[in-house]
Scaffold this motif. Structure first.
Motif, PDB file in Angstrom:
ATOM      1  N   GLY A  72      10.611  19.590 -16.522  1.00 24.88           N
ATOM      2  CA  GLY A  72      11.726  20.204 -15.823  1.00 24.88           C
ATOM      3  C   GLY A  72      12.686  20.892 -16.765  1.00 24.88           C
ATOM      4  N   VAL A  73      13.871  21.158 -16.254  1.00 23.76           N
ATOM      5  CA  VAL A  73      14.910  21.878 -16.982  1.00 23.76           C
ATOM      6  C   VAL A  73      16.030  20.903 -17.336  1.00 23.76           C
ATOM      7  CG1 VAL A  73      16.520  23.811 -16.915  1.00 23.76           C
ATOM      8  CG2 VAL A  73      14.343  23.957 -15.673  1.00 23.76           C
ATOM      9  N   VAL A  74      16.372  20.834 -18.611  1.00 26.88           N
ATOM     10  CA  VAL A  74      17.449  19.941 -19.054  1.00 26.88           C
ATOM     11  C   VAL A  74      18.760  20.371 -18.400  1.00 26.88           C
ATOM     12  CG1 VAL A  74      18.758  19.073 -21.020  1.00 26.88           C
ATOM     13  CG2 VAL A  74      16.305  19.547 -21.266  1.00 26.88           C
ATOM     14  N   ASP A  75      19.453  19.441 -17.725  1.00 26.64           N
ATOM     15  CA  ASP A  75      20.748  19.795 -17.145  1.00 26.64           C
ATOM     16  C   ASP A  75      21.852  18.806 -17.530  1.00 26.64           C
ATOM     17  OD1 ASP A  75      20.368  17.594 -15.435  1.00 26.64           O
ATOM     18  OD2 ASP A  75      21.182  18.677 -13.706  1.00 26.64           O
ATOM     19  N   GLU A  76      21.505  17.798 -18.348  1.00 27.25           N
ATOM     20  CA  GLU A  76      22.504  16.853 -18.834  1.00 27.25           C
ATOM     21  C   GLU A  76      21.971  16.234 -20.118  1.00 27.25           C
ATOM     22  OE1 GLU A  76      24.813  14.557 -15.713  1.00 27.25           O
ATOM     23  OE2 GLU A  76      23.880  12.904 -16.804  1.00 27.25           O
ATOM     24  N   VAL A  77      22.791  16.191 -21.152  1.00 24.07           N
ATOM     25  CA  VAL A  77      22.384  15.670 -22.466  1.00 24.07           C
ATOM     26  C   VAL A  77      23.258  14.476 -22.820  1.00 24.07           C
ATOM     27  CG1 VAL A  77      22.131  16.174 -24.919  1.00 24.07           C
ATOM     28  CG2 VAL A  77      21.575  17.931 -23.223  1.00 24.07           C
ATOM     29  N   GLY A  78      22.616  13.340 -23.108  1.00 23.33           N
ATOM     30  CA  GLY A  78      23.354  12.137 -23.430  1.00 23.33           C
ATOM     31  C   GLY A  78      23.887  12.134 -24.856  1.00 23.33           C
ATOM     32  N   GLU A  79      24.769  11.201 -25.118  1.00 20.94           N
ATOM     33  CA  GLU A  79      25.378  11.058 -26.444  1.00 20.94           C
ATOM     34  C   GLU A  79      24.309  10.830 -27.505  1.00 20.94           C
ATOM     35  OE1 GLU A  79      28.435   7.995 -28.768  1.00 20.94           O
ATOM     36  OE2 GLU A  79      28.178   7.873 -26.581  1.00 20.94           O
TER      37      GLU A  79
ATOM     38  N   GLY B 194       0.807  -1.207   0.000  1.00 21.72           N
ATOM     39  CA  GLY B 194       0.000   0.000   0.000  1.00 21.72           C
ATOM     40  C   GLY B 194       0.840   1.257   0.000  1.00 21.72           C
ATOM     41  N   PRO B 195       0.182   2.422   0.059  1.00 21.21           N
ATOM     42  CA  PRO B 195       0.909   3.694   0.018  1.00 21.21           C
ATOM     43  C   PRO B 195       1.984   3.829   1.091  1.00 21.21           C
ATOM     44  CG  PRO B 195      -1.443   4.053  -0.262  1.00 21.21           C
ATOM     45  CD  PRO B 195      -1.273   2.614   0.109  1.00 21.21           C
ATOM     46  N   GLY B 196       1.823   3.124   2.209  1.00 19.43           N
ATOM     47  CA  GLY B 196       2.776   3.215   3.301  1.00 19.43           C
ATOM     48  C   GLY B 196       4.166   2.698   2.971  1.00 19.43           C
ATOM     49  N   VAL B 197       4.316   1.969   1.838  1.00 15.22           N
ATOM     50  CA  VAL B 197       5.656   1.469   1.488  1.00 15.22           C
ATOM     51  C   VAL B 197       6.502   2.556   0.834  1.00 15.22           C
ATOM     52  CG1 VAL B 197       4.785  -0.881   1.210  1.00 15.22           C
ATOM     53  CG2 VAL B 197       5.023   0.589  -0.814  1.00 15.22           C
ATOM     54  N   LEU B 198       5.889   3.691   0.498  1.00 11.74           N
ATOM     55  CA  LEU B 198       6.629   4.776  -0.133  1.00 11.74           C
ATOM     56  C   LEU B 198       7.402   5.572   0.914  1.00 11.74           C
ATOM     57  CD1 LEU B 198       3.945   6.175  -2.612  1.00 11.74           C
ATOM     58  CD2 LEU B 198       5.779   4.541  -3.096  1.00 11.74           C
ATOM     59  N   HIS B 199       8.664   5.851   0.614  1.00 10.12           N
ATOM     60  CA  HIS B 199       9.500   6.610   1.541  1.00 10.12           C
ATOM     61  C   HIS B 199      10.338   7.616   0.765  1.00 10.12           C
ATOM     62  CE1 HIS B 199       8.498   3.974   4.892  1.00 10.12           C
ATOM     63  NE2 HIS B 199       8.723   2.937   4.090  1.00 10.12           N
ATOM     64  N   LEU B 200      10.552   8.776   1.363  1.00 10.44           N
ATOM     65  CA  LEU B 200      11.432   9.785   0.792  1.00 10.44           C
ATOM     66  C   LEU B 200      12.847   9.501   1.283  1.00 10.44           C
ATOM     67  CD1 LEU B 200      11.604  12.355  -0.917  1.00 10.44           C
ATOM     68  CD2 LEU B 200      11.196  13.678   1.162  1.00 10.44           C
ATOM     69  N   VAL B 201      13.765   9.249   0.346  1.00 14.30           N
ATOM     70  CA  VAL B 201      15.111   8.811   0.724  1.00 14.30           C
ATOM     71  C   VAL B 201      16.167   9.675   0.032  1.00 14.30           C
ATOM     72  CG1 VAL B 201      14.302   6.433   1.030  1.00 14.30           C
ATOM     73  CG2 VAL B 201      15.271   7.137  -1.175  1.00 14.30           C
ATOM     74  N   ASP B 202      17.384   9.594   0.550  1.00 14.71           N
ATOM     75  CA  ASP B 202      18.541  10.174  -0.129  1.00 14.71           C
ATOM     76  C   ASP B 202      19.074   9.149  -1.120  1.00 14.71           C
ATOM     77  OD1 ASP B 202      18.807  12.737   1.241  1.00 14.71           O
ATOM     78  OD2 ASP B 202      19.317  11.555   3.022  1.00 14.71           O
ATOM     79  N   ALA B 203      19.382   9.601  -2.323  1.00  9.14           N
ATOM     80  CA  ALA B 203      19.841   8.676  -3.363  1.00  9.14           C
ATOM     81  C   ALA B 203      20.897   9.338  -4.233  1.00  9.14           C
ATOM     82  CB  ALA B 203      18.657   8.231  -4.225  1.00  9.14           C
ATOM     83  N   GLU B 204      21.666   8.514  -4.923  1.00  3.25           N
ATOM     84  CA  GLU B 204      22.636   9.044  -5.873  1.00  3.25           C
ATOM     85  C   GLU B 204      21.913   9.618  -7.087  1.00  3.25           C
ATOM     86  OE1 GLU B 204      25.557   6.244  -7.013  1.00  3.25           O
ATOM     87  OE2 GLU B 204      26.223   5.798  -4.963  1.00  3.25           O
ATOM     88  N   GLU B 205      22.459  10.684  -7.636  1.00  9.21           N
ATOM     89  CA  GLU B 205      21.859  11.280  -8.822  1.00  9.21           C
ATOM     90  C   GLU B 205      22.037  10.354 -10.030  1.00  9.21           C
ATOM     91  OE1 GLU B 205      23.461  15.122  -9.543  1.00  9.21           O
ATOM     92  OE2 GLU B 205      22.854  15.941  -7.585  1.00  9.21           O
ATOM     93  N   PRO B 206      20.986  10.218 -10.856  1.00  7.78           N
ATOM     94  CA  PRO B 206      21.126   9.440 -12.099  1.00  7.78           C
ATOM     95  C   PRO B 206      21.833  10.283 -13.156  1.00  7.78           C
ATOM     96  CG  PRO B 206      18.953  10.409 -12.013  1.00  7.78           C
ATOM     97  CD  PRO B 206      19.632  10.794 -10.714  1.00  7.78           C
ATOM     98  N   HIS B 207      22.295   9.640 -14.207  1.00  5.21           N
ATOM     99  CA  HIS B 207      22.958  10.358 -15.292  1.00  5.21           C
ATOM    100  C   HIS B 207      22.429   9.878 -16.632  1.00  5.21           C
ATOM    101  CE1 HIS B 207      25.787  12.449 -12.719  1.00  5.21           C
ATOM    102  NE2 HIS B 207      25.946  11.313 -12.053  1.00  5.21           N
ATOM    103  N   ALA B 208      22.417  10.789 -17.594  1.00  8.55           N
ATOM    104  CA  ALA B 208      21.871  10.481 -18.910  1.00  8.55           C
ATOM    105  C   ALA B 208      22.819   9.594 -19.703  1.00  8.55           C
ATOM    106  CB  ALA B 208      21.610  11.772 -19.680  1.00  8.55           C
ATOM    107  N   GLY B 209      22.281   8.502 -20.238  1.00  7.23           N
ATOM    108  CA  GLY B 209      23.039   7.647 -21.130  1.00  7.23           C
ATOM    109  C   GLY B 209      22.811   8.061 -22.568  1.00  7.23           C
ATOM    110  N   PRO B 210      23.323   7.301 -23.525  1.00  2.00           N
ATOM    111  CA  PRO B 210      23.109   7.617 -24.940  1.00  2.00           C
ATOM    112  C   PRO B 210      21.617   7.710 -25.268  1.00  2.00           C
ATOM    113  CG  PRO B 210      24.790   5.926 -24.689  1.00  2.00           C
ATOM    114  CD  PRO B 210      24.183   6.121 -23.338  1.00  2.00           C
ATOM    115  N   GLY B 211      21.240   8.754 -25.978  1.00  2.00           N
ATOM    116  CA  GLY B 211      19.852   8.932 -26.371  1.00  2.00           C
ATOM    117  C   GLY B 211      18.925   9.357 -25.255  1.00  2.00           C
TER     118      GLY B 211
END
Length: 297
Positions: free
Chosen positions: A69-76, A11-28
């Motif tokens: 949002g605002v583009v801040d990283e563009v992949g190959e 249920g909704p209770g399994v959702l948690h706000l956590v600290d995580a590593e930022e993702p990065h854009a891959g090709p395309g």
């Protein structure tokens, strides 16, 4: 960065706000600093463990498909946008401060981030199910559960294509459906006869999953003339359950065109913070939405 995540289905209770590593854009791909994320029924279905064939995931998992949002990283290989551009589109784990998108379009002028985040999945779904149900110009389409995001898109896209629409929704949303060009009636006891009085039905869409598939088949005349996106039992009655997305890039281009021409507007009913993601899911599962719900970062 902050993101919403879940480590077990439930249920909704399994959702948690956590600290995580930022993702990065891959090709395309591109990465955006998320300003708003759309809240869709598919989000809570995935959280519960449904639709794993269409959206296989590994736990722990992020949540959300749609974002603006605002583009801040563009992949190959990406050449159509640059860092700093404003976009809306689809990716993964969009309930977060940063997200990677695999499909996107520039935001139409005058659209807010909150509004833009509400379009991608619902427009793709609306375009897909209108195509799958085979309704054509001059025919009448019945939409059961018409006031939510997908319903709002279906009504306006159908009107732009010359398709007459009958929509069912709660009493409070009748004027809203009429403002989108539909003939409106309430669901509940006697709804089938109320629809019949509004005219012949050539095809029908089930957007709410309220157990009305048999009635929709009767009104449309054949299971082949009905499509559901909400009732997992629909195939048992010969009705197509539409759950596999088509081209999101084409859908975003269509959405941008319709919005720019003033033919499509989906209001935001309510906004939430990342910390309120569980509340957003509770409200979305309860239904009765007029337009869209979004998470604002």
């Amino acid at each position: 960065m902050k993101k919403v995540s879940f480590a077990e289905f439930g249920g909704p209770g399994v959702l948690h706000l956590v600290d995580a590593e930022e993702p990065h854009a891959g090709p395309g791909q591109i990465r955006v600093a998320v300003r708003a994320a759309g809240v869709n029924p598919v989000d809570w279905r995935i959280r519960e463990g449904q639709k794993l064939g269409a959206h296989p995931i590994e736990l722990p998992s992020g949540v959300g498909l749609d974002a603006a949002g605002v583009v801040d990283e563009v992949g190959e290989g990406v050449e159509d946008v640059e860092v700093g551009d404003l976009v809306f589109g689809e990716g993964a784990s969009t309930y977060a401060e940063f997200a990677v998108l695999s499909a996107w379009a520039r935001m139409p002028e005058g659209l807010t981030f909150e509004e833009a985040a509400g379009y991608p999945s619902v427009v793709e779904t609306a375009l897909r199910i209108i195509r799958e149900v085979g309704v054509r110009r001059g025919q009448t389409l019945l939409v059961s559960g018409a006031s939510g995001g997908v319903g709002s898109a279906v009504l306006q896209i159908a009107r732009d294509r010359g398709i007459r629409v009958i929509g069912t929704a709660g009493a409070a949303n009748q004027d809203y459906l009429r403002s989108l060009g539909a003939l409106a009636t309430t669901y509940g006891e006697g709804w089938v006869e109320r629809v019949r009085r509004l005219g012949r039905v050539d095809a029908a869409l089930d957007l709410a999953g309220t157990g009305v598939i048999r009635e929709l088949i009767d009104l449309a005349g054949s299971p082949e003339r009905v499509v559901s996106i909400a009732d997992l039992g629909a195939p048992e009655l010969g009705v197509r359950f539409s759950g596999v997305a088509g081209s999101m890039s084409e859908a975003l281009a269509t959405a941008a065109d319709l919005i720019s021409r003033g033919k499509l507007h989906i209001p935001v009913e309510k906004s939430y913070t990342l910390a309120e993601a569980a509340e957003a899911h509770i409200d979305t599962q309860a239904g009765h939405t007029r337009g869209r719900r979004v998470i604002v970062i």
